[in-house]
Design an enzyme around this catalytic site. Structure first.
Site, PDB file in Angstrom:
ATOM      1  N   ALA A 150       0.800  -1.223   0.000  1.00 14.96           N
ATOM      2  CA  ALA A 150       0.000   0.000   0.000  1.00 14.96           C
ATOM      3  C   ALA A 150       0.838   1.280   0.000  1.00 14.96           C
ATOM      4  O   ALA A 150       0.402   2.305  -0.533  1.00 14.96           O
ATOM      5  CB  ALA A 150      -0.939  -0.017   1.201  1.00 14.96           C
ATOM      6  N   HIS A 202      -3.767  -9.855  -3.996  1.00 15.18           N
ATOM      7  CA  HIS A 202      -5.029  -9.633  -3.283  1.00 15.18           C
ATOM      8  C   HIS A 202      -6.167  -9.181  -4.196  1.00 15.18           C
ATOM      9  O   HIS A 202      -7.164  -8.653  -3.719  1.00 15.18           O
ATOM     10  CB  HIS A 202      -4.804  -8.627  -2.141  1.00 15.18           C
ATOM     11  CG  HIS A 202      -3.879  -9.163  -1.079  1.00 15.18           C
ATOM     12  ND1 HIS A 202      -3.191  -8.362  -0.207  1.00 15.18           N
ATOM     13  CD2 HIS A 202      -3.531 -10.440  -0.768  1.00 15.18           C
ATOM     14  CE1 HIS A 202      -2.457  -9.119   0.612  1.00 15.18           C
ATOM     15  NE2 HIS A 202      -2.635 -10.373   0.278  1.00 15.18           N
ATOM     16  N   CYS A 239     -24.123 -16.037 -10.831  1.00 17.42           N
ATOM     17  CA  CYS A 239     -23.998 -16.427 -12.245  1.00 17.42           C
ATOM     18  C   CYS A 239     -22.615 -16.129 -12.822  1.00 17.42           C
ATOM     19  O   CYS A 239     -22.323 -16.499 -13.959  1.00 17.42           O
ATOM     20  CB  CYS A 239     -25.077 -15.763 -13.085  1.00 17.42           C
ATOM     21  SG  CYS A 239     -24.813 -14.003 -13.338  1.00 17.42           S
TER      22      CYS A 239
HETATM   23  P1  NAD Z   1       0.453  -1.438   5.234  1.00 25.20           P
HETATM   24  O1  NAD Z   1      -0.508  -0.319   5.395  1.00 25.20           O
HETATM   25  O2  NAD Z   1       0.456  -2.517   6.249  1.00 25.20           O
HETATM   26  O3  NAD Z   1       1.932  -0.842   5.246  1.00 25.20           O
HETATM   27  C1  NAD Z   1       2.316   0.199   4.394  1.00 25.20           C
HETATM   28  C2  NAD Z   1       3.802   0.418   4.572  1.00 25.20           C
HETATM   29  O4  NAD Z   1       4.224   1.347   3.590  1.00 25.20           O
HETATM   30  C3  NAD Z   1       4.194   0.990   5.930  1.00 25.20           C
HETATM   31  O5  NAD Z   1       5.351   0.323   6.393  1.00 25.20           O
HETATM   32  C4  NAD Z   1       4.501   2.468   5.624  1.00 25.20           C
HETATM   33  O6  NAD Z   1       5.497   3.006   6.459  1.00 25.20           O
HETATM   34  C5  NAD Z   1       4.983   2.375   4.207  1.00 25.20           C
HETATM   35  N1  NAD Z   1       4.751   3.575   3.415  1.00 25.20           N
HETATM   36  C6  NAD Z   1       3.657   4.376   3.391  1.00 25.20           C
HETATM   37  N2  NAD Z   1       3.805   5.346   2.482  1.00 25.20           N
HETATM   38  C7  NAD Z   1       5.035   5.154   1.928  1.00 25.20           C
HETATM   39  C8  NAD Z   1       5.764   5.823   0.923  1.00 25.20           C
HETATM   40  N3  NAD Z   1       5.290   6.912   0.314  1.00 25.20           N
HETATM   41  N4  NAD Z   1       6.990   5.343   0.586  1.00 25.20           N
HETATM   42  C9  NAD Z   1       7.517   4.256   1.204  1.00 25.20           C
HETATM   43  N5  NAD Z   1       6.869   3.586   2.173  1.00 25.20           N
HETATM   44  C10 NAD Z   1       5.634   4.027   2.517  1.00 25.20           C
HETATM   45  O7  NAD Z   1       0.289  -2.010   3.769  1.00 25.20           O
HETATM   46  P2  NAD Z   1       0.631  -3.461   3.163  1.00 25.20           P
HETATM   47  O8  NAD Z   1       1.905  -3.955   3.724  1.00 25.20           O
HETATM   48  O9  NAD Z   1       0.466  -3.357   1.707  1.00 25.20           O
HETATM   49  O10 NAD Z   1      -0.509  -4.444   3.729  1.00 25.20           O
HETATM   50  C11 NAD Z   1      -1.821  -4.037   3.847  1.00 25.20           C
HETATM   51  C12 NAD Z   1      -2.865  -4.665   2.946  1.00 25.20           C
HETATM   52  O11 NAD Z   1      -3.664  -3.574   2.601  1.00 25.20           O
HETATM   53  C13 NAD Z   1      -2.461  -5.232   1.651  1.00 25.20           C
HETATM   54  O12 NAD Z   1      -2.862  -6.531   1.667  1.00 25.20           O
HETATM   55  C14 NAD Z   1      -3.277  -4.496   0.569  1.00 25.20           C
HETATM   56  O13 NAD Z   1      -4.116  -5.415  -0.112  1.00 25.20           O
HETATM   57  C15 NAD Z   1      -4.187  -3.599   1.297  1.00 25.20           C
HETATM   58  N6  NAD Z   1      -4.243  -2.183   0.865  1.00 25.20           N
HETATM   59  C16 NAD Z   1      -4.116  -1.849  -0.434  1.00 25.20           C
HETATM   60  C17 NAD Z   1      -4.183  -0.529  -0.816  1.00 25.20           C
HETATM   61  C18 NAD Z   1      -4.017  -0.185  -2.280  1.00 25.20           C
HETATM   62  O14 NAD Z   1      -4.349  -0.993  -3.122  1.00 25.20           O
HETATM   63  N7  NAD Z   1      -3.486   0.988  -2.596  1.00 25.20           N
HETATM   64  C19 NAD Z   1      -4.390   0.467   0.133  1.00 25.20           C
HETATM   65  C20 NAD Z   1      -4.543   0.087   1.469  1.00 25.20           C
HETATM   66  C21 NAD Z   1      -4.462  -1.254   1.827  1.00 25.20           C
END
Ligand code: NAD
Length: 238
Positions: free
Chosen positions: A23, A120, A131
């Site tokens: 994310a 995901h 359907c």
């Molecule tokens: P998470 O929220 O657990 O972790 C995000 C990580 O990214 C954190 O460690 C944070 O410090 C870091 N981060 C945030 N902004 C950043 C940046 N600009 N540059 C570098 N690092 C940055 O997210 P995750 O590990 O992907 O797990 C969460 C679940 O959430 C995933 O399974 C995903 O499916 C889902 N998710 C997806 C989205 C999306 O599709 N954009 C958004 C939110 C959550």
């Protein structure tokens, strides 16, 4: 040599880069992540997001699920940032073999990437549980409350909810790319969500790069650690 210079060298030398992301890759595109301080997990809802985004909740309280989902999970106007664009550029140059992503926002494809393994799923795909008919995300937005197919079935986003399994073929393909990668870049993920986070254990090389804003449980394993915002960092790469 700075970390960015070292990363640039590894990228220039390689034509077998694999990117594993989450994310944090899309926060600079305006999509909140889950675990940052301004992420969804720190906002107040009637139920914790992990509960709402679970299979049980989807079954038991679909109206509440879709209210949260429409409000917090859909960012259709978001545009790819420098990280998405750089990855697409590397793929076009034949340097990057695959993106393995936990994201469901479709921004890698919007940036021009083709080989994107969506662990995901994607909010852009939706289907009738009865359907199997496909629906665009715009259809979901047009419908009120629980979106229903013309056959009467509930339309479910093609997104893996908590308690649901991951697609086996996608997992196997991800393992193969990661196992054979020369450079593995992990970016924008807390590495807290399993089984996705466990995939990086298949990497066998010696160029494991972690690019993240905050520390991760795998920082100690990294051959190169670049802390900061991934879009800002990737815009400095060649
Ligand atoms: P998470 O929220 O657990 O972790 C995000 C990580 O990214 C954190 O460690 C944070 O410090 C870091 N981060 C945030 N902004 C950043 C940046 N600009 N540059 C570098 N690092 C940055 O997210 P995750 O590990 O992907 O797990 C969460 C679940 O959430 C995933 O399974 C995903 O499916 C889902 N998710 C997806 C989205 C999306 O599709 N954009 C958004 C939110 C959550």
């Amino acid at each position: 040599m700075t970390e960015i210079e070292k990363l640039n060298c590894w990228i220039e030398e390689s034509n077998n880069i694999v990117f594993f992301g989450g994310a944090g890759v899309s926060t600079e595109s305006g999509i909140p992540d889950f675990r940052s301080t301004d992420g969804l997990y720190h906002q107040k809802y009637a139920y914790p997001p992990e509960t709402i985004l679970s299979h049980t909740f989807f079954r038991k309280m679909p109206e509440e699920f879709f209210r949260f989902y429409r409000d917090k999970m859909l960012y259709l106007n978001a545009e790819p940032n420098a990280a998405h664009l750089k990855l697409a550029e590397w793929e076009a140059k034949g340097k990057l073999k695959a993106i393995v992503t936990q994201n469901i926002d479709g921004l890698h494809q919007k940036a021009g990437s083709h080989n994107v393994l969506e662990l995901h799923g994607s909010v852009l795909r939706n289907y009738c549980e009865k359907c199997g008919r496909s629906y665009a995300v715009e259809d979901i937005l047009k419908m009120e409350n629980v979106p229903k197919c013309s056959c009467g079935g509930t339309i479910k986003p093609d997104v893996v909810l908590y308690e649901e399994g991951l697609n086996q073929k996608t997992m196997e393909a991800a393992v193969e790319y990661i196992r054979n990668a020369d450079v593995l870049i992990i970016g924008g993920t807390s590495l807290a969500v399993y089984p996705a986070a466990g995939l990086i254990d298949y990497y066998q090389g010696n160029k494991l790069v972690v690019v993240n804003k905050t520390s991760t449980p795998r920082d100690r394993m990294a051959d190169l650690l670049v802390q900061g915002k991934i879009g800002e960092i990737f815009s400095q790469l060649s």
